[in-house]
Write a protein that holds these residues in place. Structure first.
Motif, PDB file in Angstrom:
ATOM      1  N   SER A  49      -7.711  -4.745  -4.973  1.00  0.00           N
ATOM      2  CA  SER A  49      -7.938  -4.163  -3.642  1.00  0.00           C
ATOM      3  C   SER A  49      -7.123  -4.848  -2.564  1.00  0.00           C
ATOM      4  O   SER A  49      -7.343  -4.629  -1.391  1.00  0.00           O
ATOM      5  CB  SER A  49      -9.432  -4.249  -3.293  1.00  0.00           C
TER       6      SER A  49
ATOM      7  N   ASN B 276      -3.545   5.007  12.406  1.00  0.00           N
ATOM      8  CA  ASN B 276      -3.134   5.921  11.349  1.00  0.00           C
ATOM      9  C   ASN B 276      -2.130   6.920  11.909  1.00  0.00           C
ATOM     10  O   ASN B 276      -2.202   7.304  13.079  1.00  0.00           O
ATOM     11  CB  ASN B 276      -4.347   6.660  10.785  1.00  0.00           C
TER      12      ASN B 276
ATOM     13  N   TYR C 177       3.541   4.529   3.879  1.00  0.00           N
ATOM     14  CA  TYR C 177       3.109   5.852   3.434  1.00  0.00           C
ATOM     15  C   TYR C 177       1.982   5.708   2.414  1.00  0.00           C
ATOM     16  O   TYR C 177       2.005   6.324   1.356  1.00  0.00           O
ATOM     17  CB  TYR C 177       4.292   6.621   2.852  1.00  0.00           C
ATOM     18  N   GLY C 178       1.022   4.882   2.771  1.00  0.00           N
ATOM     19  CA  GLY C 178      -0.110   4.659   1.892  1.00  0.00           C
ATOM     20  C   GLY C 178      -1.294   5.529   2.262  1.00  0.00           C
ATOM     21  O   GLY C 178      -1.181   6.515   3.001  1.00  0.00           O
ATOM     22  N   PRO C 179      -2.493   5.167   1.800  1.00  0.00           N
ATOM     23  CA  PRO C 179      -3.689   5.979   2.056  1.00  0.00           C
ATOM     24  C   PRO C 179      -4.237   5.833   3.468  1.00  0.00           C
ATOM     25  O   PRO C 179      -5.149   6.567   3.863  1.00  0.00           O
ATOM     26  CB  PRO C 179      -4.683   5.449   1.030  1.00  0.00           C
TER      27      PRO C 179
ATOM     28  N   ARG D 125      -1.678  11.627   8.763  1.00  0.00           N
ATOM     29  CA  ARG D 125      -2.677  11.010   7.900  1.00  0.00           C
ATOM     30  C   ARG D 125      -2.053  10.508   6.606  1.00  0.00           C
ATOM     31  O   ARG D 125      -2.692  10.477   5.554  1.00  0.00           O
ATOM     32  CB  ARG D 125      -3.810  11.993   7.569  1.00  0.00           C
ATOM     33  N   GLU D 126      -0.781  10.125   6.704  1.00  0.00           N
ATOM     34  CA  GLU D 126      -0.090   9.586   5.528  1.00  0.00           C
ATOM     35  C   GLU D 126       0.411   8.191   5.887  1.00  0.00           C
ATOM     36  O   GLU D 126       1.556   8.003   6.275  1.00  0.00           O
ATOM     37  CB  GLU D 126       1.070  10.486   5.108  1.00  0.00           C
ATOM     38  N   GLY D 127      -0.447   7.218   5.777  1.00  0.00           N
ATOM     39  CA  GLY D 127      -0.023   5.859   6.008  1.00  0.00           C
ATOM     40  C   GLY D 127      -0.543   5.268   7.304  1.00  0.00           C
ATOM     41  O   GLY D 127      -1.184   5.934   8.123  1.00  0.00           O
TER      42      GLY D 127
ATOM     43  N   TYR E 182       0.796  -1.224   0.000  1.00  0.00           N
ATOM     44  CA  TYR E 182       0.000   0.000   0.000  1.00  0.00           C
ATOM     45  C   TYR E 182       0.831   1.277   0.000  1.00  0.00           C
ATOM     46  O   TYR E 182       0.290   2.348  -0.298  1.00  0.00           O
ATOM     47  CB  TYR E 182      -0.929   0.018   1.233  1.00  0.00           C
ATOM     48  N   THR E 183       2.117   1.227   0.373  1.00  0.00           N
ATOM     49  CA  THR E 183       2.903   2.451   0.396  1.00  0.00           C
ATOM     50  C   THR E 183       3.075   2.993  -1.017  1.00  0.00           C
ATOM     51  O   THR E 183       3.124   2.238  -1.996  1.00  0.00           O
ATOM     52  CB  THR E 183       4.267   2.189   1.061  1.00  0.00           C
ATOM     53  N   ARG E 184       3.160   4.304  -1.132  1.00  0.00           N
ATOM     54  CA  ARG E 184       3.267   4.899  -2.462  1.00  0.00           C
ATOM     55  C   ARG E 184       4.689   4.762  -2.996  1.00  0.00           C
ATOM     56  O   ARG E 184       5.648   4.569  -2.232  1.00  0.00           O
ATOM     57  CB  ARG E 184       2.856   6.372  -2.418  1.00  0.00           C
TER      58      ARG E 184
END
Length: 514
Positions: free
Chosen positions: A448, A473, A421-423, A477-479, A391-393
Protein backbone atom coordinates in the motif's frame (compact mmCIF):
# COMPACT_ATOMS: atom_id res chain seq x y z
CA UNK A 1 -14.14 47.56 9.03
CA UNK A 2 -13.07 44.27 10.55
CA UNK A 3 -10.08 45.38 12.62
CA UNK A 4 -10.48 46.18 16.30
CA UNK A 5 -8.61 49.51 15.99
CA UNK A 6 -11.09 51.19 13.58
CA UNK A 7 -13.98 49.76 15.58
CA UNK A 8 -12.65 51.16 18.84
CA UNK A 9 -11.81 54.48 17.21
CA UNK A 10 -15.29 54.77 15.71
CA UNK A 11 -17.02 53.73 18.94
CA UNK A 12 -15.00 56.18 21.05
CA UNK A 13 -15.53 58.97 18.52
CA UNK A 14 -19.29 58.39 18.38
CA UNK A 15 -19.43 58.25 22.17
CA UNK A 16 -17.60 61.55 22.54
CA UNK A 17 -19.65 63.14 19.76
CA UNK A 18 -23.00 62.04 21.19
CA UNK A 19 -21.92 63.00 24.70
CA UNK A 20 -20.90 66.45 23.45
CA UNK A 21 -24.14 66.94 21.55
CA UNK A 22 -26.30 65.77 24.46
CA UNK A 23 -24.41 67.90 26.95
CA UNK A 24 -24.73 70.89 24.62
CA UNK A 25 -28.48 70.32 24.26
CA UNK A 26 -28.88 69.92 28.02
CA UNK A 27 -26.92 73.10 28.70
CA UNK A 28 -28.91 74.89 26.00
CA UNK A 29 -32.21 73.72 27.50
CA UNK A 30 -31.25 74.73 31.02
CA UNK A 31 -29.93 78.05 29.74
CA UNK A 32 -33.18 78.69 27.95
CA UNK A 33 -35.19 77.78 31.04
CA UNK A 34 -33.01 80.03 33.15
CA UNK A 35 -33.45 82.92 30.71
CA UNK A 36 -37.20 82.37 30.57
CA UNK A 37 -37.42 82.28 34.35
CA UNK A 38 -35.32 85.41 34.64
CA UNK A 39 -37.48 87.12 32.04
CA UNK A 40 -40.73 86.25 33.83
CA UNK A 41 -39.40 87.34 37.21
CA UNK A 42 -38.04 90.55 35.74
CA UNK A 43 -41.35 91.21 33.98
CA UNK A 44 -43.35 90.72 37.14
CA UNK A 45 -41.06 92.97 39.16
CA UNK A 46 -41.12 95.64 36.46
CA UNK A 47 -44.91 95.58 36.26
CA UNK A 48 -45.17 95.81 40.05
CA UNK A 49 -42.84 98.83 40.12
CA UNK A 50 -44.76 100.50 37.28
CA UNK A 51 -48.03 99.85 39.11
CA UNK A 52 -46.68 101.51 42.25
CA UNK A 53 -45.50 104.49 40.16
CA UNK A 54 -48.94 104.83 38.58
CA UNK A 55 -50.62 104.73 41.98
CA UNK A 56 -48.21 107.37 43.32
CA UNK A 57 -48.90 109.56 40.28
CA UNK A 58 -52.64 109.12 40.93
CA UNK A 59 -52.25 110.20 44.51
CA UNK A 60 -50.23 113.22 43.33
CA UNK A 61 -53.01 114.08 40.84
CA UNK A 62 -55.65 113.92 43.58
CA UNK A 63 -53.61 116.26 45.78
CA UNK A 64 -53.04 118.60 42.82
CA UNK A 65 -56.82 118.77 42.26
CA UNK A 66 -57.58 119.45 45.89
CA UNK A 67 -54.92 122.11 46.30
CA UNK A 68 -54.81 123.84 42.90
CA UNK A 69 -58.06 123.01 41.26
CA UNK A 70 -59.30 121.25 38.16
CA UNK A 71 -57.14 123.28 35.78
CA UNK A 72 -53.89 122.25 37.45
CA UNK A 73 -55.18 118.65 37.61
CA UNK A 74 -55.84 118.61 33.86
CA UNK A 75 -52.40 120.03 33.08
CA UNK A 76 -50.74 117.47 35.35
CA UNK A 77 -52.59 114.55 33.76
CA UNK A 78 -51.74 115.81 30.27
CA UNK A 79 -48.07 116.18 31.23
CA UNK A 80 -48.00 112.65 32.66
CA UNK A 81 -49.48 111.25 29.45
CA UNK A 82 -46.97 113.03 27.22
CA UNK A 83 -43.87 112.47 29.28
CA UNK A 84 -44.55 109.10 30.93
CA UNK A 85 -46.84 107.55 28.30
CA UNK A 86 -49.42 106.93 31.01
CA UNK A 87 -53.09 107.84 30.74
CA UNK A 88 -54.17 108.71 34.27
CA UNK A 89 -57.79 108.88 35.54
CA UNK A 90 -59.47 109.38 38.91
CA UNK A 91 -62.92 108.10 39.88
CA UNK A 92 -64.65 110.25 42.50
CA UNK A 93 -68.23 109.49 43.49
CA UNK A 94 -68.72 107.41 40.33
CA UNK A 95 -67.44 110.29 38.24
CA UNK A 96 -64.40 109.78 36.00
CA UNK A 97 -61.95 112.67 35.83
CA UNK A 98 -60.94 113.87 33.35
CA UNK A 99 -64.20 113.09 31.66
CA UNK A 100 -64.07 110.36 29.04
CA UNK A 101 -66.41 108.11 27.14
CA UNK A 102 -63.83 105.33 26.67
CA UNK A 103 -65.68 102.08 27.48
CA UNK A 104 -62.43 100.50 28.76
CA UNK A 105 -62.03 103.24 31.40
CA UNK A 106 -65.70 103.09 32.32
CA UNK A 107 -65.52 99.35 32.65
CA UNK A 108 -62.48 99.58 34.92
CA UNK A 109 -64.28 102.18 37.07
CA UNK A 110 -67.22 99.84 37.45
CA UNK A 111 -64.97 96.89 38.36
CA UNK A 112 -63.04 98.80 41.04
CA UNK A 113 -66.28 100.11 42.49
CA UNK A 114 -67.52 96.57 43.07
CA UNK A 115 -64.23 95.11 44.40
CA UNK A 116 -61.56 96.45 46.67
CA UNK A 117 -58.73 94.32 45.25
CA UNK A 118 -56.31 96.21 42.98
CA UNK A 119 -56.17 95.38 39.28
CA UNK A 120 -52.87 94.76 37.46
CA UNK A 121 -53.20 93.49 33.88
CA UNK A 122 -51.36 93.58 30.56
CA UNK A 123 -53.38 93.94 27.41
CA UNK A 124 -51.93 94.53 23.94
CA UNK A 125 -48.78 96.29 25.11
CA UNK A 126 -50.53 98.27 27.84
CA UNK A 127 -50.16 97.86 31.57
CA UNK A 128 -53.56 98.42 33.21
CA UNK A 129 -53.50 99.53 36.85
CA UNK A 130 -56.61 100.25 38.95
CA UNK A 131 -56.64 100.60 42.73
CA UNK A 132 -59.04 102.08 45.26
CA UNK A 133 -57.42 104.50 47.75
CA UNK A 134 -58.47 106.64 50.71
CA UNK A 135 -57.22 110.04 51.88
CA UNK A 136 -56.45 110.88 55.54
CA UNK A 137 -59.68 112.82 55.63
CA UNK A 138 -61.61 109.63 54.79
CA UNK A 139 -62.27 110.49 51.14
CA UNK A 140 -62.13 107.40 48.84
CA UNK A 141 -61.20 107.54 45.21
CA UNK A 142 -59.94 105.17 42.53
CA UNK A 143 -56.76 105.59 40.48
CA UNK A 144 -56.85 104.15 36.94
CA UNK A 145 -53.69 104.18 34.84
CA UNK A 146 -52.97 102.82 31.37
CA UNK A 147 -49.22 102.72 30.86
CA UNK A 148 -47.84 102.12 27.36
CA UNK A 149 -45.08 99.50 27.70
CA UNK A 150 -41.83 100.19 25.89
CA UNK A 151 -38.35 101.67 26.37
CA UNK A 152 -37.97 104.63 28.71
CA UNK A 153 -38.78 108.09 27.33
CA UNK A 154 -35.99 109.59 25.34
CA UNK A 155 -34.59 106.24 24.20
CA UNK A 156 -34.77 105.92 20.43
CA UNK A 157 -33.77 103.18 18.04
CA UNK A 158 -34.53 99.46 18.02
CA UNK A 159 -34.40 97.47 21.25
CA UNK A 160 -31.23 95.52 22.04
CA UNK A 161 -33.04 92.22 21.46
CA UNK A 162 -35.89 91.78 18.99
CA UNK A 163 -39.05 90.39 20.47
CA UNK A 164 -42.80 90.22 20.14
CA UNK A 165 -44.53 91.38 23.29
CA UNK A 166 -47.47 93.15 21.72
CA UNK A 167 -47.74 96.07 19.32
CA UNK A 168 -45.06 98.03 21.16
CA UNK A 169 -41.46 97.17 21.96
CA UNK A 170 -40.94 95.21 25.19
CA UNK A 171 -39.51 97.00 28.27
CA UNK A 172 -36.50 94.70 28.42
CA UNK A 173 -36.77 92.19 25.59
CA UNK A 174 -34.84 89.00 26.37
CA UNK A 175 -33.86 86.64 23.51
CA UNK A 176 -36.59 84.26 22.43
CA UNK A 177 -36.13 80.75 21.19
CA UNK A 178 -35.06 81.93 17.75
CA UNK A 179 -32.39 84.15 19.23
CA UNK A 180 -31.04 81.37 21.43
CA UNK A 181 -30.93 78.95 18.52
CA UNK A 182 -29.10 81.52 16.43
CA UNK A 183 -26.64 82.14 19.24
CA UNK A 184 -26.18 78.39 19.76
CA UNK A 185 -25.70 77.91 16.03
CA UNK A 186 -23.05 80.64 15.87
CA UNK A 187 -21.08 79.09 18.72
CA UNK A 188 -21.60 75.51 17.56
CA UNK A 189 -18.95 75.73 14.86
CA UNK A 190 -16.40 77.12 17.29
CA UNK A 191 -17.24 74.42 19.82
CA UNK A 192 -16.78 71.68 17.25
CA UNK A 193 -13.56 73.27 16.04
CA UNK A 194 -12.15 72.95 19.56
CA UNK A 195 -13.93 69.73 20.54
CA UNK A 196 -13.24 67.53 17.54
CA UNK A 197 -9.39 67.67 17.54
CA UNK A 198 -9.22 67.11 21.29
CA UNK A 199 -11.80 64.31 21.22
CA UNK A 200 -10.19 62.78 18.13
CA UNK A 201 -6.76 62.71 19.78
CA UNK A 202 -8.20 61.16 22.94
CA UNK A 203 -10.12 58.55 20.92
CA UNK A 204 -7.01 57.75 18.87
CA UNK A 205 -4.91 57.21 21.99
CA UNK A 206 -7.60 55.11 23.64
CA UNK A 207 -8.11 52.94 20.57
CA UNK A 208 -4.36 52.53 20.11
CA UNK A 209 -3.93 51.54 23.77
CA UNK A 210 -6.42 48.72 23.22
CA UNK A 211 -5.34 47.55 19.77
CA UNK A 212 -1.54 47.81 20.10
CA UNK A 213 -1.26 44.95 22.65
CA UNK A 214 -3.50 42.79 20.50
CA UNK A 215 -1.32 43.52 17.45
CA UNK A 216 1.74 42.52 19.46
CA UNK A 217 -0.01 39.31 20.51
CA UNK A 218 -0.98 38.56 16.91
CA UNK A 219 2.58 39.10 15.63
CA UNK A 220 3.93 36.78 18.28
CA UNK A 221 1.36 34.11 17.45
CA UNK A 222 2.34 34.36 13.78
CA UNK A 223 5.99 33.91 14.70
CA UNK A 224 5.14 30.76 16.62
CA UNK A 225 2.99 29.51 13.75
CA UNK A 226 5.94 30.12 11.41
CA UNK A 227 8.10 27.82 13.54
CA UNK A 228 9.80 30.26 15.92
CA UNK A 229 8.75 28.65 19.18
CA UNK A 230 11.02 30.97 21.16
CA UNK A 231 8.88 34.05 20.34
CA UNK A 232 7.32 35.67 23.41
CA UNK A 233 5.01 38.60 24.06
CA UNK A 234 6.91 39.77 27.13
CA UNK A 235 5.73 42.14 29.84
CA UNK A 236 4.95 45.07 27.54
CA UNK A 237 1.20 44.40 27.46
CA UNK A 238 0.56 45.62 30.98
CA UNK A 239 1.04 44.99 34.66
CA UNK A 240 -0.68 42.18 36.60
CA UNK A 241 -4.37 42.89 36.92
CA UNK A 242 -4.60 44.23 33.36
CA UNK A 243 -6.73 41.74 31.41
CA UNK A 244 -4.71 42.11 28.20
CA UNK A 245 -1.44 41.89 30.13
CA UNK A 246 -2.65 38.74 31.90
CA UNK A 247 -3.63 37.31 28.53
CA UNK A 248 -0.10 37.99 27.22
CA UNK A 249 1.47 36.28 30.23
CA UNK A 250 -0.80 33.25 29.83
CA UNK A 251 0.08 33.18 26.15
CA UNK A 252 3.80 33.20 26.96
CA UNK A 253 3.28 30.37 29.46
CA UNK A 254 1.43 28.36 26.83
CA UNK A 255 4.16 29.04 24.25
CA UNK A 256 6.88 28.04 26.72
CA UNK A 257 5.21 24.75 27.54
CA UNK A 258 4.50 24.07 23.89
CA UNK A 259 8.13 24.78 23.01
CA UNK A 260 9.26 22.39 25.73
CA UNK A 261 6.94 19.64 24.50
CA UNK A 262 7.92 20.04 20.85
CA UNK A 263 11.63 20.22 21.61
CA UNK A 264 11.33 17.24 23.90
CA UNK A 265 9.57 15.29 21.17
CA UNK A 266 12.26 16.21 18.66
CA UNK A 267 15.05 15.22 21.06
CA UNK A 268 13.29 11.96 21.81
CA UNK A 269 12.92 11.22 18.12
CA UNK A 270 16.55 12.00 17.44
CA UNK A 271 17.76 10.00 20.42
CA UNK A 272 15.65 6.98 19.56
CA UNK A 273 16.76 7.10 15.92
CA UNK A 274 20.42 7.32 16.89
CA UNK A 275 20.06 4.58 19.49
CA UNK A 276 18.37 2.29 16.97
CA UNK A 277 21.19 2.71 14.48
CA UNK A 278 23.72 0.94 16.72
CA UNK A 279 21.76 -2.32 17.37
CA UNK A 280 20.66 -2.27 13.74
CA UNK A 281 24.27 -2.12 12.58
CA UNK A 282 25.14 -5.03 14.89
CA UNK A 283 22.14 -6.93 13.59
CA UNK A 284 23.28 -6.48 9.99
CA UNK A 285 26.80 -7.60 10.91
CA UNK A 286 25.46 -10.70 12.66
CA UNK A 287 23.23 -11.40 9.69
CA UNK A 288 26.16 -11.33 7.28
CA UNK A 289 28.18 -13.65 9.51
CA UNK A 290 25.23 -16.02 9.74
CA UNK A 291 24.85 -16.06 5.94
CA UNK A 292 28.48 -17.14 5.60
CA UNK A 293 28.12 -19.99 8.07
CA UNK A 294 24.64 -21.25 7.20
CA UNK A 295 22.86 -21.83 3.93
CA UNK A 296 19.62 -19.86 3.51
CA UNK A 297 17.52 -22.63 2.07
CA UNK A 298 14.13 -21.32 3.20
CA UNK A 299 14.86 -17.61 2.51
CA UNK A 300 14.38 -16.44 6.09
CA UNK A 301 17.79 -14.80 6.23
CA UNK A 302 17.05 -12.90 3.05
CA UNK A 303 13.76 -11.71 4.54
CA UNK A 304 15.55 -10.56 7.68
CA UNK A 305 17.99 -8.65 5.49
CA UNK A 306 15.20 -6.91 3.58
CA UNK A 307 13.41 -5.93 6.75
CA UNK A 308 16.67 -4.64 8.19
CA UNK A 309 17.16 -2.45 5.12
CA UNK A 310 13.59 -1.12 5.42
CA UNK A 311 14.10 -0.43 9.10
CA UNK A 312 17.31 1.44 8.27
CA UNK A 313 15.42 3.51 5.67
CA UNK A 314 12.69 4.28 8.19
CA UNK A 315 15.24 5.49 10.74
CA UNK A 316 16.91 7.60 8.08
CA UNK A 317 13.59 9.23 7.18
CA UNK A 318 12.82 9.89 10.83
CA UNK A 319 16.17 11.61 11.22
CA UNK A 320 15.54 13.62 8.07
CA UNK A 321 12.10 14.69 9.34
CA UNK A 322 13.52 15.75 12.71
CA UNK A 323 16.39 17.68 11.13
CA UNK A 324 14.13 19.41 8.61
CA UNK A 325 11.97 20.75 11.44
CA UNK A 326 14.98 22.44 13.03
CA UNK A 327 16.54 23.70 9.81
CA UNK A 328 16.65 27.49 9.49
CA UNK A 329 16.47 29.13 6.07
CA UNK A 330 17.50 32.78 5.95
CA UNK A 331 18.00 35.36 3.24
CA UNK A 332 21.74 34.58 3.03
CA UNK A 333 21.13 31.01 1.87
CA UNK A 334 22.48 30.18 -1.59
CA UNK A 335 20.37 30.29 -4.72
CA UNK A 336 18.96 27.01 -6.01
CA UNK A 337 18.33 26.56 -9.73
CA UNK A 338 15.07 24.67 -9.87
CA UNK A 339 15.42 23.71 -13.54
CA UNK A 340 18.71 21.91 -12.92
CA UNK A 341 17.35 20.36 -9.72
CA UNK A 342 14.24 19.02 -11.46
CA UNK A 343 16.32 17.62 -14.31
CA UNK A 344 18.53 15.81 -11.83
CA UNK A 345 15.60 14.41 -9.85
CA UNK A 346 13.71 13.46 -13.02
CA UNK A 347 16.73 11.59 -14.44
CA UNK A 348 17.18 9.57 -11.23
CA UNK A 349 13.52 8.61 -10.78
CA UNK A 350 13.12 7.93 -14.51
CA UNK A 351 16.09 5.56 -14.46
CA UNK A 352 14.61 3.63 -11.52
CA UNK A 353 11.06 3.32 -12.93
CA UNK A 354 11.79 2.95 -16.64
CA UNK A 355 11.71 -0.82 -16.43
CA UNK A 356 8.12 -0.66 -15.10
CA UNK A 357 6.91 1.32 -18.12
CA UNK A 358 6.55 4.55 -16.16
CA UNK A 359 9.19 7.29 -16.00
CA UNK A 360 9.26 11.08 -15.58
CA UNK A 361 8.62 13.82 -18.16
CA UNK A 362 9.57 17.49 -17.66
CA UNK A 363 7.20 19.93 -19.40
CA UNK A 364 7.32 23.73 -19.72
CA UNK A 365 10.10 24.42 -17.23
CA UNK A 366 10.55 28.16 -16.77
CA UNK A 367 13.92 29.39 -15.51
CA UNK A 368 13.35 30.13 -11.81
CA UNK A 369 15.66 30.09 -8.81
CA UNK A 370 14.82 30.10 -5.11
CA UNK A 371 16.70 30.73 -1.89
CA UNK A 372 17.28 27.80 0.42
CA UNK A 373 18.95 24.44 0.95
CA UNK A 374 19.44 22.48 -2.24
CA UNK A 375 19.70 19.18 -0.39
CA UNK A 376 16.47 19.69 1.57
CA UNK A 377 14.60 20.84 -1.53
CA UNK A 378 15.90 17.82 -3.42
CA UNK A 379 14.60 15.47 -0.72
CA UNK A 380 11.19 17.16 -0.66
CA UNK A 381 10.66 17.27 -4.44
CA UNK A 382 12.12 13.80 -4.94
CA UNK A 383 9.76 12.33 -2.36
CA UNK A 384 6.79 13.83 -4.23
CA UNK A 385 8.03 12.69 -7.64
CA UNK A 386 8.79 9.18 -6.36
CA UNK A 387 5.36 9.01 -4.73
CA UNK A 388 3.74 9.94 -8.06
CA UNK A 389 5.91 7.41 -9.96
CA UNK A 390 4.86 4.70 -7.51
CA UNK A 391 1.13 5.23 -8.06
CA UNK A 392 1.00 6.20 -11.75
CA UNK A 393 -0.14 3.43 -14.05
CA UNK A 394 2.18 1.70 -16.47
CA UNK A 395 2.67 3.58 -19.71
CA UNK A 396 1.85 6.95 -18.14
CA UNK A 397 4.92 8.87 -16.96
CA UNK A 398 4.79 11.43 -14.20
CA UNK A 399 4.54 14.98 -15.58
CA UNK A 400 6.53 17.79 -13.92
CA UNK A 401 6.08 21.48 -14.76
CA UNK A 402 7.85 24.59 -13.47
CA UNK A 403 6.45 28.10 -13.83
CA UNK A 404 6.16 31.36 -11.90
CA UNK A 405 3.36 33.70 -10.93
CA UNK A 406 2.60 36.69 -8.71
CA UNK A 407 0.76 36.26 -5.43
CA UNK A 408 -1.71 38.71 -3.91
CA UNK A 409 1.09 40.90 -2.53
CA UNK A 410 2.86 41.03 -5.90
CA UNK A 411 5.77 38.76 -4.90
CA UNK A 412 7.08 36.35 -7.52
CA UNK A 413 6.50 32.69 -6.65
CA UNK A 414 7.97 29.56 -8.22
CA UNK A 415 5.34 26.87 -8.85
CA UNK A 416 6.22 23.18 -9.34
CA UNK A 417 3.39 20.86 -10.44
CA UNK A 418 3.79 17.09 -10.25
CA UNK A 419 0.95 15.13 -11.86
CA UNK A 420 0.57 11.34 -11.95
CA UNK A 421 -1.99 9.09 -13.63
CA UNK A 422 -2.82 6.89 -10.69
CA UNK A 423 -6.08 6.18 -8.84
CA UNK A 424 -6.05 9.53 -7.02
CA UNK A 425 -6.94 10.12 -3.38
CA UNK A 426 -10.39 10.38 -1.75
CA UNK A 427 -11.29 14.02 -1.15
CA UNK A 428 -11.74 13.58 2.58
CA UNK A 429 -8.19 12.23 2.92
CA UNK A 430 -6.38 14.94 0.97
CA UNK A 431 -5.81 17.16 4.07
CA UNK A 432 -4.14 14.24 5.89
CA UNK A 433 -1.53 13.31 3.28
CA UNK A 434 1.25 15.26 5.02
CA UNK A 435 0.65 13.69 8.42
CA UNK A 436 3.52 11.39 9.52
CA UNK A 437 2.81 7.68 9.01
CA UNK A 438 -0.49 8.40 7.27
CA UNK A 439 -1.38 6.20 4.31
CA UNK A 440 -4.52 6.21 2.22
CA UNK A 441 -4.91 2.42 2.26
CA UNK A 442 -5.99 0.82 5.50
CA UNK A 443 -3.53 -2.07 5.17
CA UNK A 444 -0.12 -1.55 6.73
CA UNK A 445 1.91 -3.76 4.44
CA UNK A 446 4.36 -2.61 1.80
CA UNK A 447 1.92 -3.12 -1.06
CA UNK A 448 0.00 0.00 0.00
CA UNK A 449 2.99 2.32 -0.25
CA UNK A 450 5.85 3.48 1.97
CA UNK A 451 5.92 4.14 5.67
CA UNK A 452 4.14 7.51 5.30
CA UNK A 453 7.00 9.94 5.98
CA UNK A 454 7.90 11.14 2.47
CA UNK A 455 5.11 13.71 2.12
CA UNK A 456 5.51 14.78 5.76
CA UNK A 457 9.18 15.55 5.07
CA UNK A 458 8.21 17.41 1.89
CA UNK A 459 5.64 19.48 3.76
CA UNK A 460 8.15 20.41 6.47
CA UNK A 461 10.86 21.39 3.97
CA UNK A 462 8.49 23.50 1.87
CA UNK A 463 7.22 25.20 5.02
CA UNK A 464 10.78 25.93 6.15
CA UNK A 465 11.39 27.65 2.80
CA UNK A 466 8.29 29.83 3.22
CA UNK A 467 6.24 27.94 0.65
CA UNK A 468 2.99 26.01 0.40
CA UNK A 469 2.17 22.43 -0.56
CA UNK A 470 -1.21 21.65 -2.12
CA UNK A 471 -2.88 18.41 -3.22
CA UNK A 472 -5.79 18.06 -5.62
CA UNK A 473 -7.31 15.35 -7.78
CA UNK A 474 -7.30 16.12 -11.49
CA UNK A 475 -10.50 17.14 -13.21
CA UNK A 476 -10.51 13.89 -15.20
CA UNK A 477 -10.31 11.93 -11.94
CA UNK A 478 -7.20 10.26 -13.33
CA UNK A 479 -4.40 10.87 -10.89
CA UNK A 480 -3.24 13.35 -8.29
CA UNK A 481 -1.64 16.75 -8.87
CA UNK A 482 0.75 18.16 -6.26
CA UNK A 483 1.60 21.86 -6.36
CA UNK A 484 4.70 23.24 -4.64
CA UNK A 485 4.84 27.02 -4.27
CA UNK A 486 8.14 28.62 -3.20
CA UNK A 487 9.24 32.29 -3.00
CA UNK A 488 11.40 33.02 -6.06
CA UNK A 489 14.50 35.19 -6.07
CA UNK A 490 14.09 38.59 -7.72
CA UNK A 491 17.04 38.06 -10.05
CA UNK A 492 16.24 34.45 -10.81
CA UNK A 493 15.31 35.01 -14.42
CA UNK A 494 18.52 36.94 -15.07
CA UNK A 495 21.13 34.93 -13.17
CA UNK A 496 19.75 31.54 -12.17
CA UNK A 497 18.95 29.92 -15.50
CA UNK A 498 21.11 27.99 -17.86
CA UNK A 499 21.13 29.80 -21.20
CA UNK A 500 21.59 26.56 -23.12
CA UNK A 501 18.35 25.22 -21.65
CA UNK A 502 16.24 28.24 -22.65
CA UNK A 503 14.29 27.88 -25.90
CA UNK A 504 13.87 30.85 -28.17
CA UNK A 505 10.23 31.40 -27.18
CA UNK A 506 10.98 31.35 -23.45
CA UNK A 507 8.63 28.44 -22.76
CA UNK A 508 11.35 26.33 -21.11
CA UNK A 509 12.80 22.91 -21.92
CA UNK A 510 10.63 19.89 -22.53
CA UNK A 511 12.56 16.82 -21.43
CA UNK A 512 11.52 13.17 -21.51
CA UNK A 513 13.74 10.58 -19.84
CA UNK A 514 11.83 7.54 -21.05
Amino acid sequence: MRGIFPRLLLSFSLTFLLAGLLSGLVVFSFSRLSVESFRNDFRKALHANLARSVVLMGQAAQMMRQLRGDRAFADYVADIESSMRTRLYLVLDNTVLPATSDPQILGLAARTGAATAPILEEDEGQLIVAQRLATPEGLTFTVIGLHQLGPPPGMTGPPPFPGKFGPGPPPFPPPEQEGLLALFGRTLGLRFLVFLPVAGLICLLLARSFSAPLDRLRRTSRQIAAGDLSARVGTSLGKPGNEIGDLGRDFDLMAERMEGLVNGQKRLLLDISHELRSPLARLNLTLELTKKRCADDDGNLARIGRESVRLNELIGQLLTLARSETAAIDADAPAVDLVALLQEIGADVDFETRGQGKGVRLLDCEAVTVTGSRELLRQAIENIVRNGAYYTRSGSPVEVRLSSRRDESGARMAVIRVRDYGPGVPEDKLPHLTEPFFRVAEARDRTSGGVGLGLAIAQQVVHQHGGLLRFANTLEREGLEVEIELPARDAAAAHGAHPADRPADGAGPRTSFS
